[in-house]
Motif scaffolding. Structure first.
Motif, short mmCIF file in Angstrom:
data_model
loop_
_atom_site.label_atom_id
_atom_site.label_comp_id
_atom_site.label_asym_id
_atom_site.label_seq_id
_atom_site.Cartn_x
_atom_site.Cartn_y
_atom_site.Cartn_z
N ILE A 143 0.85 -1.19 0.00
CA ILE A 143 0.00 0.00 0.00
C ILE A 143 0.89 1.24 0.00
O ILE A 143 1.75 1.40 0.88
N LEU A 144 0.69 2.10 -0.98
CA LEU A 144 1.46 3.33 -1.11
C LEU A 144 0.61 4.52 -0.65
O LEU A 144 -0.35 4.89 -1.33
N LEU A 145 0.97 5.10 0.47
CA LEU A 145 0.33 6.33 0.93
C LEU A 145 1.27 7.47 0.56
O LEU A 145 2.11 7.90 1.35
N ALA A 146 1.15 7.92 -0.68
CA ALA A 146 2.12 8.87 -1.22
C ALA A 146 1.53 9.58 -2.42
O ALA A 146 0.66 9.04 -3.11
N GLY A 147 2.03 10.78 -2.67
CA GLY A 147 1.60 11.54 -3.83
C GLY A 147 2.18 11.00 -5.12
O GLY A 147 2.99 10.07 -5.13
N SER A 148 1.79 11.60 -6.23
CA SER A 148 2.14 11.07 -7.55
C SER A 148 3.64 11.06 -7.80
O SER A 148 4.16 10.14 -8.44
N ARG A 149 4.37 12.06 -7.31
CA ARG A 149 5.82 12.10 -7.53
C ARG A 149 6.52 10.93 -6.86
O ARG A 149 7.54 10.45 -7.35
N TYR A 150 6.00 10.48 -5.74
CA TYR A 150 6.61 9.37 -5.02
C TYR A 150 6.21 8.02 -5.63
O TYR A 150 6.92 7.04 -5.49
N ARG A 151 5.05 8.00 -6.29
CA ARG A 151 4.55 6.73 -6.83
C ARG A 151 4.99 6.48 -8.27
O ARG A 151 5.01 5.34 -8.71
#
Length: 251
Positions: free
Chosen positions: A214-222
């Motif tokens: 599960i990635l709880l992160a904005g688009s730049r981090y994903r």
């Protein structure tokens, strides 16, 4: 029978060992763990007051044989060994090194392989801009309301979670970080690709087919991480919009 050393001696020796290994500042838990690795019967309830009593800028604590000149508190639950701690007359010299210790700002996540049957949920939470102004363990360094909510979700729903730091890469929540000013939004695309590769080097041993990430992160981090993780056969989810009260990443 050899008499075991008192708590204050063991605490100082273990603090010197951590410092010599570059783990400075260190957390209270890291120091206690180091002591208990040598003396498993030393309880936290006996060690905590002694740590307090050996710290120059903290009040109270249990009196020891060396006074409050050994540690300095540099953040909540974070300490460093004072370069020249006072030693009372007649007390043994437990110093292991006379040189000024090299400071290590962060702990690299160990790359120990994950067992092939480890399918426990893995949650990755991105860093944010709002931080404390002094060193702290990573999960306490970031102060925005969004990060606090994301951390709460990660602890409640994940068996294992890490922080995605724009500066340090993949970070264990318990490692100590210095404050910094950097986000992926400030980096060029080539630099963001390089950052994602660095994160994957630490993350790869923990990825097994079928694991839920599960990635709880904005688009730049994903943007580059998701495809790398999916290539390992993991199920990747970025549910920011669907988690009640969380929403898009905020600094």
């Amino acid at each position: 029978m050899t008499k075991e050393p008192p708590n204050w001696v063991v605490l100082k020796e273990c603090a010197e060992e951590l410092t010599h290994r570059g783990l400075t500042p260190f957390t209270r838990q890291q120091l206690i763990t180091a002591v208990q690795s040598r003396f498993p019967d030393r309880s936290e309830s006996s060690l905590n007051p002694m740590i307090q009593g050996m710290t120059i800028n903290l009040k109270g604590g249990a009196p020891g044989g060396i006074g409050k000149e050994v540690f300095r508190s540099v953040g909540r639950g974070v300490f460093e060994l004072r370069p020249q701690s006072a030693r009372p007359h007649g007390a043994p010299d437990v110093s292991t090194t006379a040189r000024e210790p090299a400071r290590k700002q962060y702990s690299v996540v160990p790359s120990a392989p994950t067992p092939t049957n480890d399918l426990r949920p893995l949650i990755l939470v991105s860093c944010v801009k709002s931080k404390r102004n002094q060193p702290a363990i990573a999960e306490d360094l970031y102060t925005s309301a969004w990060f606090v909510k994301a951390k709460r979700f990660a602890k409640a729903h994940g068996e294992q979670w890490f922080i995605l730091s724009a500066k340090y890469g993949l970070v264990e929540p318990e490692c100590v970080l210095e404050p910094y000013e950097l986000t992926l939004n400030e980096l060029r695309i080539a630099e963001r690709r390089e950052w994602a590769e660095r994160v994957m080097q630490a993350l790869r041993p923990r990825l097994v087919p079928g694991r839920h990430v599960i990635l709880l992160a904005g688009s730049r981090y994903r943007e580059f991480l998701m495809q790398h993780i999916e290539q390992h056969g993991c199920h990747v989810e970025a549910p920011l919009a669907s988690i009640a009260g969380l929403g898009p990443q905020q600094n």
